[in-house]
Design a protein around this motif. Sequence first.
Motif, PDB file in Angstrom:
ATOM      1  N   ILE A  88      35.491  56.004  39.035  1.00 47.42           N
ATOM      2  CA  ILE A  88      34.598  55.311  39.986  1.00 47.42           C
ATOM      3  C   ILE A  88      34.483  53.832  39.609  1.00 47.42           C
ATOM      4  O   ILE A  88      34.611  52.939  40.449  1.00 47.42           O
ATOM      5  N   VAL A  89      34.301  53.592  38.319  1.00 46.12           N
ATOM      6  CA  VAL A  89      34.192  52.203  37.846  1.00 46.12           C
ATOM      7  C   VAL A  89      35.479  51.440  38.194  1.00 46.12           C
ATOM      8  O   VAL A  89      35.440  50.323  38.727  1.00 46.12           O
TER       9      VAL A  89
ATOM     10  N   TYR B 105      29.859  36.536  40.729  1.00 44.97           N
ATOM     11  CA  TYR B 105      28.684  37.205  40.145  1.00 44.97           C
ATOM     12  C   TYR B 105      27.985  38.053  41.223  1.00 44.97           C
ATOM     13  O   TYR B 105      27.622  39.212  40.983  1.00 44.97           O
ATOM     14  N   ALA B 106      27.841  37.487  42.411  1.00 43.02           N
ATOM     15  CA  ALA B 106      27.185  38.217  43.506  1.00 43.02           C
ATOM     16  C   ALA B 106      28.023  39.428  43.920  1.00 43.02           C
ATOM     17  O   ALA B 106      27.490  40.502  44.217  1.00 43.02           O
ATOM     18  N   GLU B 107      29.341  39.257  43.912  1.00 37.16           N
ATOM     19  CA  GLU B 107      30.224  40.369  44.263  1.00 37.16           C
ATOM     20  C   GLU B 107      30.145  41.484  43.212  1.00 37.16           C
ATOM     21  O   GLU B 107      30.139  42.674  43.545  1.00 37.16           O
ATOM     22  N   MET B 108      30.075  41.092  41.944  1.00 34.73           N
ATOM     23  CA  MET B 108      29.973  42.085  40.873  1.00 34.73           C
ATOM     24  C   MET B 108      28.620  42.805  40.939  1.00 34.73           C
ATOM     25  O   MET B 108      28.536  44.001  40.674  1.00 34.73           O
TER      26      MET B 108
ATOM     27  N   ARG C 288      38.217  47.030  43.776  1.00 34.58           N
ATOM     28  CA  ARG C 288      37.747  46.613  45.089  1.00 34.58           C
ATOM     29  C   ARG C 288      37.119  45.216  45.032  1.00 34.58           C
ATOM     30  O   ARG C 288      37.206  44.449  45.977  1.00 34.58           O
ATOM     31  N   ALA C 289      36.505  44.881  43.884  1.00 35.24           N
ATOM     32  CA  ALA C 289      35.886  43.556  43.728  1.00 35.24           C
ATOM     33  C   ALA C 289      36.899  42.521  43.246  1.00 35.24           C
ATOM     34  O   ALA C 289      36.520  41.431  42.822  1.00 35.24           O
ATOM     35  N   GLY C 290      38.178  42.892  43.279  1.00 34.73           N
ATOM     36  CA  GLY C 290      39.204  41.912  42.904  1.00 34.73           C
ATOM     37  C   GLY C 290      39.525  41.870  41.423  1.00 34.73           C
ATOM     38  O   GLY C 290      40.177  40.934  40.949  1.00 34.73           O
TER      39      GLY C 290
ATOM     40  N   VAL D 261      40.059  34.188  38.329  1.00 33.81           N
ATOM     41  CA  VAL D 261      40.646  35.408  37.790  1.00 33.81           C
ATOM     42  C   VAL D 261      39.502  36.265  37.256  1.00 33.81           C
ATOM     43  O   VAL D 261      38.568  35.749  36.646  1.00 33.81           O
ATOM     44  N   ASN D 262      39.596  37.577  37.526  1.00 40.81           N
ATOM     45  CA  ASN D 262      38.566  38.504  37.054  1.00 40.81           C
ATOM     46  C   ASN D 262      39.280  39.660  36.359  1.00 40.81           C
ATOM     47  O   ASN D 262      39.964  40.448  37.001  1.00 40.81           O
TER      48      ASN D 262
END
Length: 597
Positions: free
Chosen positions: A56-57, A177-180, A63-65, A133-134
């Motif tokens: 799941i993680v 940060y908001a996406e995470m 999905r968050a890139g 980059v993430n």
Amino acid sequence: MRVSRLMLVTLRDVPAEAEITSHQLLLRGGFIRRVGSGIYAYLPLMWKVLQRITSIVREEMNRAGGLETLLPQLHPSELWKRSGRWQGYTAGEGIMFHLEDRQGRELGLGPTHEEVITTLAGEMLRSYRQLPVNLYQIQTKFRDEIRPRFGLMRGREFIMKDAYSFHADEADLQATYAEMDQAYRRVFQRCGLEAVPVDADSGAIGGAASQEFMVTAEAGEDLILISDDGHYAANQEKAVSRASDAVAIDAAPQSDAPSIVATPGQASINAVCASQGWHPSQLVKVLLLIARLEDGSDQPLLVTLRGDQELNPVKLANAVSRRVEQGVLDCRPITAEDLGRQGVDALPLGYIGPDLDDGLLARASSWPQRFLRLADSTATDLDWFHCGANAMDQHRSHCRWSDFGGAPEADDLRNARAGERCLHNPSATLQEKRGIEVGHIFQLGRKYSQALDACFTNENGRDEPFWMGCYGIGVSRLAQAAVEQHHDEAGICWPAAIAPFEAIVVIANIQDDTQTQLGEALYASLQQANVDVLLDDRKERAGVKFKDADLIGIPWRIVIGRDAAEGLVELVRRSDRSVEKLPHAIAIEKLLSSLRP
Ligand code: ATP
Ligand code: MG
């Protein structure tokens, strides 16, 4: 999977080593075994739970890139020396396990990966065109915790998902940060957990935003404060509030100067208030502490608070950090032994006032010869107050800050507490809850990229350090937090999304051919339908099998018992233990439609 082949060893009695329910249930259900202090084996059932959480993680990070990677767990000390964290993490109460290799080189076992990843990013990401980059990884972390406890909640070896993002500017960092934040909410929700996002302390880095995700549970180690209007929630380490008003000092002073009051044996706030008829909020109390700094030196502190307030150690450490060059490791009360070691005369502890003379430190052997003086605004806001007279058995009543050359600079150093009014809305009040921190997201800013000289070339052709974020989820802690939130007196009730198996078929009497045949047939058809199913084929009494099934918490159970001859089975839902007697084909149909709606 057949239970007879599962190496299932369940315990009837509550193991003495486990204090909290989730730890007891994981041990009793054969999910984990303790190997050493804070070191656990994840047995096959647990590993399945952890893998389901991990997937799941992983889905939500992708999905968050996010880009999945795997970094080394052995960290050369040079990296940590460059960031300035080696000393703080290895000396004294530092939590990094460290060792020397055969060539005498120092290494640390990774407790977190800012140093490694920032160095890599600095080498590989040269231009703003490569950003953002993430990167994330799911991996075992090592921390030599001072108090490992509660099983997987605070282990010394545990599984974490950690992610680090790199950006050309602060706005881009804020967007990720908001996406995470959203990704984290989805992770916890999909895992069947109720997790509250709370404002968290950003530590010595200051300024930047940080948020923790707390699973609310009595057994939680963190205290969180939540406003009753639902608009504010914070870890107590960070929480702010309006303090209650001080009780006014009504007796008008006779003269301009404070008067000396004899207070023999009244060294505590309670004792002096009881005998003088003062209210704690009318006193200024002064605490003497020592801040341990990252370079190994000590700084004596003189901290002033209103008598009815509690010191918040995290706020204190942050306030000290803002005033000294080096990072602060921790702050603790000064003891008589410290004074003895420094060659400083005994101080009138319990009778100290905010104007205690620095001259007392003149003979200190290694301390600086001045106190670092800090004061909470509840104390500096007082017009009149009582305080210690800097002499044993004496206080001063009716003091004003002008008696001491003016009020000291004010900070927020106190604990916000339940029942206090909120800053954002004075008609809302704070309530207390306990929480288990399962995730933490953080705008790091440029602290690490500056320290490690990790730069990219910006649009104008100039080199500048990256903006960075970091984001952690305690995967193994989350698994246990799920048990803390979902159990009953009979055992674990795993949320369906992270349960080790989706269903269990229990053959009540394995000696009965009709039951065995029907059980095997149902097991086979569920497997064919891709259900992750267990078959309890053990030669145990039915009662033992039911108890075990309840304990290990599989969401659905099909019981094949005496009615097998009529083709009837029982479908039992673990969460509410509701039972339905159904023809076997209907039971399978119902099960499938609830598993795959
Ligand atoms: P704590 O305050 O509980 O010690 P932390 O703030 O030091 O945790 P982070 O560095 O933010 O932890 O790590 C990210 C996540 O890893 C935490 O939110 C937590 O869920 C998990 N975690 C941290 N320490 C442990 C541990 N000793 N055992 C299990 N999980 C942990
Ligand atoms: Mg944290």
